[in-house]
Design a protein around this motif. Structure first.
Motif, PDB file in Angstrom:
ATOM      1  N   GLU A   9       0.835  -1.201   0.000  1.00 38.68           N
ATOM      2  CA  GLU A   9       0.000   0.000   0.000  1.00 38.68           C
ATOM      3  C   GLU A   9       0.876   1.260   0.000  1.00 38.68           C
ATOM      4  OE1 GLU A   9      -3.804   1.959   2.355  1.00 38.68           O
ATOM      5  OE2 GLU A   9      -2.758   0.261   3.258  1.00 38.68           O
ATOM      6  N   PHE A  10       1.930   1.255   0.793  1.00 36.63           N
ATOM      7  CA  PHE A  10       2.858   2.387   0.805  1.00 36.63           C
ATOM      8  C   PHE A  10       3.505   2.566  -0.563  1.00 36.63           C
ATOM      9  CE2 PHE A  10       7.240   3.887   1.151  1.00 36.63           C
ATOM     10  CZ  PHE A  10       7.025   5.145   1.684  1.00 36.63           C
ATOM     11  N   MET A  11       4.019   1.489  -1.134  1.00 36.99           N
ATOM     12  CA  MET A  11       4.694   1.563  -2.429  1.00 36.99           C
ATOM     13  C   MET A  11       3.737   2.056  -3.518  1.00 36.99           C
ATOM     14  SD  MET A  11       7.835   0.862  -1.844  1.00 36.99           S
ATOM     15  CE  MET A  11       8.387   0.753  -3.550  1.00 36.99           C
ATOM     16  N   ALA A  12       2.483   1.591  -3.455  1.00 36.62           N
ATOM     17  CA  ALA A  12       1.492   1.980  -4.468  1.00 36.62           C
ATOM     18  C   ALA A  12       1.149   3.465  -4.398  1.00 36.62           C
ATOM     19  CB  ALA A  12       0.229   1.143  -4.307  1.00 36.62           C
ATOM     20  N   ALA A  13       1.348   4.084  -3.240  1.00 36.02           N
ATOM     21  CA  ALA A  13       0.998   5.496  -3.067  1.00 36.02           C
ATOM     22  C   ALA A  13       2.161   6.444  -3.378  1.00 36.02           C
ATOM     23  CB  ALA A  13       0.522   5.741  -1.645  1.00 36.02           C
ATOM     24  N   LEU A  14       3.367   5.929  -3.540  1.00 39.49           N
ATOM     25  CA  LEU A  14       4.536   6.797  -3.727  1.00 39.49           C
ATOM     26  C   LEU A  14       4.377   7.783  -4.886  1.00 39.49           C
ATOM     27  CD1 LEU A  14       7.667   4.566  -3.090  1.00 39.49           C
ATOM     28  CD2 LEU A  14       6.957   6.592  -1.825  1.00 39.49           C
ATOM     29  N   ASP A  15       4.006   7.301  -6.045  1.00 36.70           N
ATOM     30  CA  ASP A  15       3.901   8.190  -7.205  1.00 36.70           C
ATOM     31  C   ASP A  15       2.859   9.281  -6.969  1.00 36.70           C
ATOM     32  OD1 ASP A  15       5.850   6.734  -8.504  1.00 36.70           O
ATOM     33  OD2 ASP A  15       4.447   5.599  -9.734  1.00 36.70           O
ATOM     34  N   ARG A  16       1.744   8.910  -6.358  1.00 36.87           N
ATOM     35  CA  ARG A  16       0.680   9.881  -6.094  1.00 36.87           C
ATOM     36  C   ARG A  16       1.138  10.954  -5.106  1.00 36.87           C
ATOM     37  NH1 ARG A  16      -4.232   7.752  -2.911  1.00 36.87           N
ATOM     38  NH2 ARG A  16      -4.390   9.571  -1.612  1.00 36.87           N
ATOM     39  N   VAL A  17       1.733  10.532  -4.005  1.00 33.44           N
ATOM     40  CA  VAL A  17       2.157  11.490  -2.984  1.00 33.44           C
ATOM     41  C   VAL A  17       3.321  12.343  -3.489  1.00 33.44           C
ATOM     42  CG1 VAL A  17       3.082  11.728  -0.638  1.00 33.44           C
ATOM     43  CG2 VAL A  17       1.272  10.061  -1.100  1.00 33.44           C
ATOM     44  N   ASN A  18       4.306  11.716  -4.135  1.00 32.14           N
ATOM     45  CA  ASN A  18       5.432  12.482  -4.673  1.00 32.14           C
ATOM     46  C   ASN A  18       4.981  13.439  -5.775  1.00 32.14           C
ATOM     47  OD1 ASN A  18       7.226  11.275  -2.932  1.00 32.14           O
ATOM     48  ND2 ASN A  18       7.998   9.808  -4.440  1.00 32.14           N
ATOM     49  N   GLY A  19       4.068  12.978  -6.621  1.00 33.82           N
ATOM     50  CA  GLY A  19       3.543  13.838  -7.682  1.00 33.82           C
ATOM     51  C   GLY A  19       2.824  15.049  -7.116  1.00 33.82           C
ATOM     52  N   LEU A  20       2.047  14.827  -6.077  1.00 36.19           N
ATOM     53  CA  LEU A  20       1.366  15.935  -5.416  1.00 36.19           C
ATOM     54  C   LEU A  20       2.397  16.914  -4.857  1.00 36.19           C
ATOM     55  CD1 LEU A  20      -1.120  17.344  -4.185  1.00 36.19           C
ATOM     56  CD2 LEU A  20      -0.858  15.815  -2.215  1.00 36.19           C
ATOM     57  N   GLY A  21       3.418  16.385  -4.182  1.00 32.90           N
ATOM     58  CA  GLY A  21       4.454  17.249  -3.615  1.00 32.90           C
ATOM     59  C   GLY A  21       5.088  18.134  -4.667  1.00 32.90           C
ATOM     60  N   LYS A  22       5.376  17.557  -5.827  1.00 25.80           N
ATOM     61  CA  LYS A  22       6.033  18.311  -6.896  1.00 25.80           C
ATOM     62  C   LYS A  22       5.136  19.404  -7.483  1.00 25.80           C
ATOM     63  CE  LYS A  22       7.999  14.304  -8.654  1.00 25.80           C
ATOM     64  NZ  LYS A  22       8.568  13.548  -9.765  1.00 25.80           N
ATOM     65  N   ARG A  23       3.834  19.276  -7.288  1.00 24.96           N
ATOM     66  CA  ARG A  23       2.901  20.288  -7.799  1.00 24.96           C
ATOM     67  C   ARG A  23       2.538  21.343  -6.751  1.00 24.96           C
ATOM     68  NH1 ARG A  23       0.713  15.509  -9.502  1.00 24.96           N
ATOM     69  NH2 ARG A  23      -1.082  15.670  -8.098  1.00 24.96           N
ATOM     70  N   MET A  24       3.028  21.178  -5.543  1.00 27.31           N
ATOM     71  CA  MET A  24       2.670  22.091  -4.456  1.00 27.31           C
ATOM     72  C   MET A  24       3.362  23.442  -4.608  1.00 27.31           C
ATOM     73  SD  MET A  24       0.559  20.583  -2.340  1.00 27.31           S
ATOM     74  CE  MET A  24       0.672  21.625  -0.881  1.00 27.31           C
ATOM     75  N   PRO A  25       2.658  24.516  -4.235  1.00 34.05           N
ATOM     76  CA  PRO A  25       3.323  25.822  -4.184  1.00 34.05           C
ATOM     77  C   PRO A  25       4.522  25.738  -3.232  1.00 34.05           C
ATOM     78  CG  PRO A  25       0.950  26.058  -3.860  1.00 34.05           C
ATOM     79  CD  PRO A  25       1.259  24.584  -3.825  1.00 34.05           C
ATOM     80  N   GLY A  26       5.650  26.263  -3.664  1.00 35.45           N
ATOM     81  CA  GLY A  26       6.843  26.268  -2.815  1.00 35.45           C
ATOM     82  C   GLY A  26       7.762  25.084  -3.008  1.00 35.45           C
ATOM     83  N   PHE A  27       7.319  24.055  -3.752  1.00 36.67           N
ATOM     84  CA  PHE A  27       8.204  22.930  -4.029  1.00 36.67           C
ATOM     85  C   PHE A  27       9.306  23.400  -4.973  1.00 36.67           C
ATOM     86  CE2 PHE A  27       9.589  19.661  -6.982  1.00 36.67           C
ATOM     87  CZ  PHE A  27      10.050  18.681  -6.120  1.00 36.67           C
ATOM     88  N   VAL A  28      10.553  22.984  -4.706  1.00 35.33           N
ATOM     89  CA  VAL A  28      11.681  23.374  -5.541  1.00 35.33           C
ATOM     90  C   VAL A  28      12.299  22.178  -6.250  1.00 35.33           C
ATOM     91  CG1 VAL A  28      13.997  24.414  -5.551  1.00 35.33           C
ATOM     92  CG2 VAL A  28      12.196  25.380  -4.085  1.00 35.33           C
ATOM     93  N   TRP A  29      12.594  21.102  -5.503  1.00 34.58           N
ATOM     94  CA  TRP A  29      13.357  19.983  -6.080  1.00 34.58           C
ATOM     95  C   TRP A  29      13.183  18.729  -5.220  1.00 34.58           C
ATOM     96  CZ3 TRP A  29      17.480  17.300  -3.859  1.00 34.58           C
ATOM     97  CH2 TRP A  29      18.176  16.438  -4.725  1.00 34.58           C
ATOM     98  N   MET A  30      13.306  17.574  -5.884  1.00 32.06           N
ATOM     99  CA  MET A  30      13.255  16.285  -5.178  1.00 32.06           C
ATOM    100  C   MET A  30      14.304  15.351  -5.769  1.00 32.06           C
ATOM    101  SD  MET A  30      10.165  13.456  -5.101  1.00 32.06           S
ATOM    102  CE  MET A  30       9.163  14.381  -3.954  1.00 32.06           C
ATOM    103  N   MET A  31      15.032  14.646  -4.905  1.00 33.12           N
ATOM    104  CA  MET A  31      15.931  13.592  -5.368  1.00 33.12           C
ATOM    105  C   MET A  31      15.061  12.478  -5.934  1.00 33.12           C
ATOM    106  SD  MET A  31      18.812  11.412  -3.230  1.00 33.12           S
ATOM    107  CE  MET A  31      17.623  10.719  -2.069  1.00 33.12           C
TER     108      MET A  31
END
Length: 166
Positions: free
Chosen positions: A28-50
């Motif tokens: 369940e955690f692995m299945a949510a990674l793309d969704r949560v990371n994708g949301l983070g990258k679209r958030m105001p103030g996001f700059v960069w992610m490894m």
């Protein structure tokens, strides 16, 4: 500590999964990674992610710490404390954070660190792990710190889970 001018906030969060990434116990955690990371990258103030390989459903789980395939890391840069807090506490990320004990071992030492970086700097995992080691050895300082060090960290104070590291 207040935010220095012309700096962004870097954060590293490491955890050790209870099982390998292809195990049903962490599915369940692995299945949510793309969704949560994708949301983070679209958030105001996001700059960069490894990023990892970019393979769907992997996030950055291919990056090993100490050769241990169950250690996973999240390394990001944000414009400010407030923008990171907004993502952590006001999005679906919070639901997964609150359930972390279902997928991660309880680590005996601090596993989350933040520090200021010049705008445009993309920290390496080695740099981030050095900051974490510094925090573990010396506590909060301008070099490496947790939420409690940041006066402007308001959501953390009102919505965290008993003062534990994020």
């Amino acid at each position: 500590m207040m935010r220095p001018t012309d700096l962004h906030l870097a954060e590293l969060n490491v955890g050790r999964l209870l099982a390998p990434t292809d195990d049903p116990r962490v599915a369940e955690f692995m299945a949510a990674l793309d969704r949560v990371n994708g949301l983070g990258k679209r958030m105001p103030g996001f700059v960069w992610m490894m990023e990892g390989s970019g393979e769907p459903g992997k996030g950055n789980t291919e990056t090993k710490i100490g050769g241990d395939s169950q250690y996973v890391s999240n390394l990001t840069v944000w414009e400010s404390v407030e923008t990171l807090e907004n993502f952590v506490w006001n999005t679906v990320h919070r639901q997964f954070y609150e359930r972390r004990q279902e997928w991660f071992e309880v680590l005996g030492s601090m596993h989350f660190v933040m520090w200021w970086v010049p705008e445009g700097h993309k920290p390496t995992l080695d740099e981030a792990l050095e900051r974490l080691d510094h925090l573990r050895a010396h506590g909060d300082s301008d070099h490496a710190f947790g939420w409690t060090y940041l006066k402007e960290a308001k959501l953390w104070r009102s919505r965290n889970c008993g003062g534990q590291a994020a």
